[in-house]
Design an enzyme around this catalytic site. Structure first.
Site, PDB file in Angstrom:
ATOM      1  N   ASP A 150      -1.349  -1.905   5.620  1.00  0.00           N
ATOM      2  CA  ASP A 150      -1.282  -1.445   7.004  1.00  0.00           C
ATOM      3  C   ASP A 150      -2.329  -2.153   7.860  1.00  0.00           C
ATOM      4  O   ASP A 150      -3.394  -2.553   7.372  1.00  0.00           O
ATOM      5  CB  ASP A 150      -1.523   0.069   7.078  1.00  0.00           C
ATOM      6  CG  ASP A 150      -0.394   0.857   6.437  1.00  0.00           C
ATOM      7  OD1 ASP A 150       0.693   0.279   6.267  1.00  0.00           O
ATOM      8  OD2 ASP A 150      -0.598   2.042   6.118  1.00  0.00           O
ATOM      9  N   ASP A 210      -4.694  -1.298   9.693  1.00  0.00           N
ATOM     10  CA  ASP A 210      -5.742  -0.358  10.089  1.00  0.00           C
ATOM     11  C   ASP A 210      -6.938  -0.528   9.170  1.00  0.00           C
ATOM     12  O   ASP A 210      -6.973  -1.438   8.328  1.00  0.00           O
ATOM     13  CB  ASP A 210      -5.212   1.079  10.074  1.00  0.00           C
ATOM     14  CG  ASP A 210      -4.686   1.498   8.698  1.00  0.00           C
ATOM     15  OD1 ASP A 210      -4.955   0.775   7.708  1.00  0.00           O
ATOM     16  OD2 ASP A 210      -4.004   2.530   8.606  1.00  0.00           O
ATOM     17  N   GLU A 264       0.835  -1.195   0.000  1.00  0.00           N
ATOM     18  CA  GLU A 264       0.000   0.000   0.000  1.00  0.00           C
ATOM     19  C   GLU A 264       0.877   1.255   0.000  1.00  0.00           C
ATOM     20  O   GLU A 264       1.516   1.577   0.997  1.00  0.00           O
ATOM     21  CB  GLU A 264      -0.891  -0.042   1.241  1.00  0.00           C
ATOM     22  CG  GLU A 264      -1.742   1.181   1.474  1.00  0.00           C
ATOM     23  CD  GLU A 264      -2.426   1.137   2.832  1.00  0.00           C
ATOM     24  OE1 GLU A 264      -3.101   2.123   3.147  1.00  0.00           O
ATOM     25  OE2 GLU A 264      -2.273   0.138   3.558  1.00  0.00           O
ATOM     26  N   ASP A 289      -8.040   1.366   6.672  1.00  0.00           N
ATOM     27  CA  ASP A 289      -7.729   1.548   5.246  1.00  0.00           C
ATOM     28  C   ASP A 289      -7.040   0.311   4.671  1.00  0.00           C
ATOM     29  O   ASP A 289      -7.314  -0.114   3.546  1.00  0.00           O
ATOM     30  CB  ASP A 289      -6.836   2.781   5.058  1.00  0.00           C
ATOM     31  CG  ASP A 289      -7.600   4.078   5.278  1.00  0.00           C
ATOM     32  OD1 ASP A 289      -8.835   4.052   5.152  1.00  0.00           O
ATOM     33  OD2 ASP A 289      -6.957   5.097   5.576  1.00  0.00           O
TER      34      ASP A 289
END
Length: 640
Positions: A502, A504, A429, A506
């Protein structure tokens, strides 16, 4: 070493099952564990199809014990005339012994090979069979398939039926012996749809307050089709009431129900004697050929729609099946399955039976319902137009390059080796994480592809939009095997495709979008176990100049700090918000080094379940997604 007669092993009775369990139940992982339940339930369903049973109970008890009860005739307990043992003991201890071979007892049967319940017995630490029949209660107990008691009369009763209760052997099922309630409920619900009028009760008695669910559907497979379509937001469902076709020829009974929505995916589920034939077979081939033939035939006489097609173009199977939800249920007296796990039907005559029946009945239905025919043809022609446009775009792309596939994207940092079995690609990402990954990787075997911008949600668009998407083209080009119907697994450049995002919200979104794309347009890479999720650490715990400790969950963080004792308060705890915060060395050490990294392989243990989840979570309809989130909220981890 001499090779003589004494080297030849003869496996007796149930010994072959314990020696090679995968040959009989497919695997010894959680799928094989659940297969034990299905084999016993199939026997009860056979009683229901024969007209002797209308209620089945499946219960999960404490300590990984399963109980299956039915109110059928009860397994016979009298002495077999030639084997000279109780019929109950014969069924439970001998392969290929059962009433399924006697067509006077069962006209059709899912338990074709007569090995089902005996396999369960062989692969269980213990099994207990209780039979209610002839005014008495009979019981016999077994350990790893061997009788430890005779068939005993333990009481009187007016009931009739059979109860099989067992505990799977941990020496066989080493991965787990804990059953999934959701997986079993899905299969039981399926069986209730396929056998209208039968009541199937599921009880989870492992809970402090036992939970019971009852499955009963009078509408049969028509109800089933409606249920499958419930999770799909559509501007239209047509026809409003699913098409239902049935017929019988040569003792083979065919039932078909289908309905279209405005989506792009096909969802056809096939069954033979209530067994889900995941890999299709001759019955599915017959349905596909008949549907294509009938729609092409009607298109020939529809000048308005025919003009929208390129000259000499005809509808393809993919065109006419886009957006279809269908259930094809067969009752076949002598089914020939490919493999003991019965995933594919092989009877050649069934193809002809289904093909001729569907052609005849569907032609009549469309002649009586021209408005439904018009809508289906309009959708099929639109799909054909999108397919032709995608093909032309691909042909134009081929003219721009020497290779017959997409050229490698500029941002790809490829590995030097070319053997797909040795090579892996990290899809990461953003450029920041991509930069760290490039610095930390093994350049011989590890390629890095950074992604940027918003990924396309392929669940909401037609296939031609996918082909021309600037965010997906780099992924397609990097893998080098094409996409959709042109996908060729032999051209795949990497046998490990690792999504590294990541930890998280997103990152989770990006993972889901990529998996949706792979699931829809390159499912074979998931089926073969080539797709992985990287598991970067969440925390770095550093005490002075000691070697840092990397942990992956909050629980691991607590345990790691606890191991430091009084020094825990002095430790520096760093929470990684993104992969770009790590240096190349840290990313290699924690996430990319094959000797130390943690990864999850992406699998599709149940393609239909996965299909439904993708539809709910990635489709346009908000309401089913909200309901899914509410029902599963206790399992969600939010990083806000």
């Amino acid at each position: 070493m001499a090779y003589v007669a004494s080297n030849i092993q003869v496996l007796k009775e149930l010994e072959p099952v314990r020696k090679r369990p995968g040959m009989y139940i497919g695997s010894t992982d959680i799928n094989g564990l659940h297969h034990l339940v299905y084999e016993v339930v199939d026997n009860s369903i056979d009683e229901a199809m024969a007209g002797y049973c209308n209620e089945i109970t499946v219960a999960l008890e404490l300590d990984d014990i399963v109980r299956v009860e039915d109110n059928g005739r009860g397994i016979p307990v009298d002495i077999h005339p030639t084997e000279h043992v109780s019929a109950l003991e014969l069924v439970l201890t001998r392969l290929h012994a059962g009433g399924k071979f006697d067509k006077g007892s069962y006209k059709v049967s899912g338990g074709l090979h007569g090995v089902g319940v005996s396999c369960v017995n062989a692969l269980s630490t213990w099994l207990e069979a209780t039979v209610y029949r002839d005014g008495h209660i009979f019981r016999q107990k077994y350990e790893i398939g061997i009788p430890v008691t005779k068939v005993e009369t333990i009481g009187d009763t007016q009931k009739h039926g059979t109860v099989i209760r067992w505990k799977a052997d941990k020496d066989i099922f080493k991965e787990t012996t804990t059953y999934s309630a959701d997986t079993l409920k899905k299969r039981l619900r399926e069986l209730a749809f396929l056998n209208s009028g039968i009541t199937i009760i599921f009880r989870d008695e492992r809970l402090e307050t036992p939970k019971e669910e009852i499955f009963k559907y009078e509408g049969g497979i028509v109800h089933y089709v409606k249920e499958l379509n419930n999770n799909i937001k559509s501007k239209f469902y047509y026809p409003e009431e699913p098409v239902y076709i049935s017929g019988e020829k040569d003792d083979v009974i065919t039932e078909l129900a289908f309905q279209y929505n405005d989506g792009y995916s096909e969802n056809i589920n096939t069954y033979v004697n209530d067994i889900n034939t995941h890999d299709g077979g001759t019955h599915l081939d017959g349905l596909k050929s008949a549907l294509l033939y009938v729609l092409n035939k009607f298109l020939e006489s529809n000048d308005k729609l025919k003009k929208k097609m390129d000259k000499d173009e005809k509808l393809t199977g993919d065109d006419v099946r886009a957006g279809i939800v269908a259930i094809l249920s067969m009752k076949v007296p002598e089914p020939q399955f490919v493999g003991q796990t019965k995933d594919k039907l092989g009877n050649a005559e069934v193809r002809t039976i289904v093909d001729s029946l569907v052609k005849e009945k569907l032609t009549i239905y469309f002649e009586l319902n021209p408005s439904v025919l018009e809508k289906i043809l309009e959708k099929s022609v639109a799909e054909a137009a999108a397919r032709i446009a995608a093909r032309k775009a691909k042909e134009a792309s081929r003219k721009k390059t020497i290779a017959d596939s997409f050229s490698k994207p500029e941002k790809l940092s490829d590995c030097s080796l070319k053997d797909p079995e040795l090579c892996e690609v990290y899809i990461v990402e953003g450029d920041s994480a991509g930069g760290s990954a490039k610095k930390g990787r093994d350049s011989k075997t590890q390629a890095i592809l950074p992604l940027w911008g918003k990924m396309l949600n392929v669940e909401k668009v037609a296939s031609d939009k996918v082909m021309n998407n600037d965010k997906l083209n780099p992924v397609i080009a990097t893998l080098g095997a094409g996409v959709g119907k042109d996908f060729n697994i032999e051209k795949l450049r990497y046998h490990k495709i690792i999504i590294m995002a990541d930890a998280d919200v997103d990152g989770s979104h990006i993972r889901t979008l990529l998996l949706t794309f792979f699931f829809r347009y390159m499912p074979e890479i998931i089926e073969k176990g080539y797709v992985y999720l990287a598991m970067p650490p969440l925390f770095k715990i550093q005490l002075g100049k000691q070697q840092p400790i990397y942990v992956y969950t909050d629980e691991e963080k607590v345990a790691a700090l606890g191991s430091l004792g009084e020094n825990a308060a002095k430790a520096n705890v760093q929470r990684y918000k993104g992969l770009g915060e790590m240096s190349g060395d840290q990313l290699w050490e924690t996430t990319m080094d094959p000797a130390n990294r943690k990864m999850k392989v992406v699998t599709i243990p149940d393609a239909q379940a996965a299909d439904e989840i993708f539809r709910v979570c990635m489709g346009e309809d908000v309401e089913p997604r909200r309901q899914f989130i509410e029902e599963n909220a206790t399992y969600a981890n939010l990083d806000v």
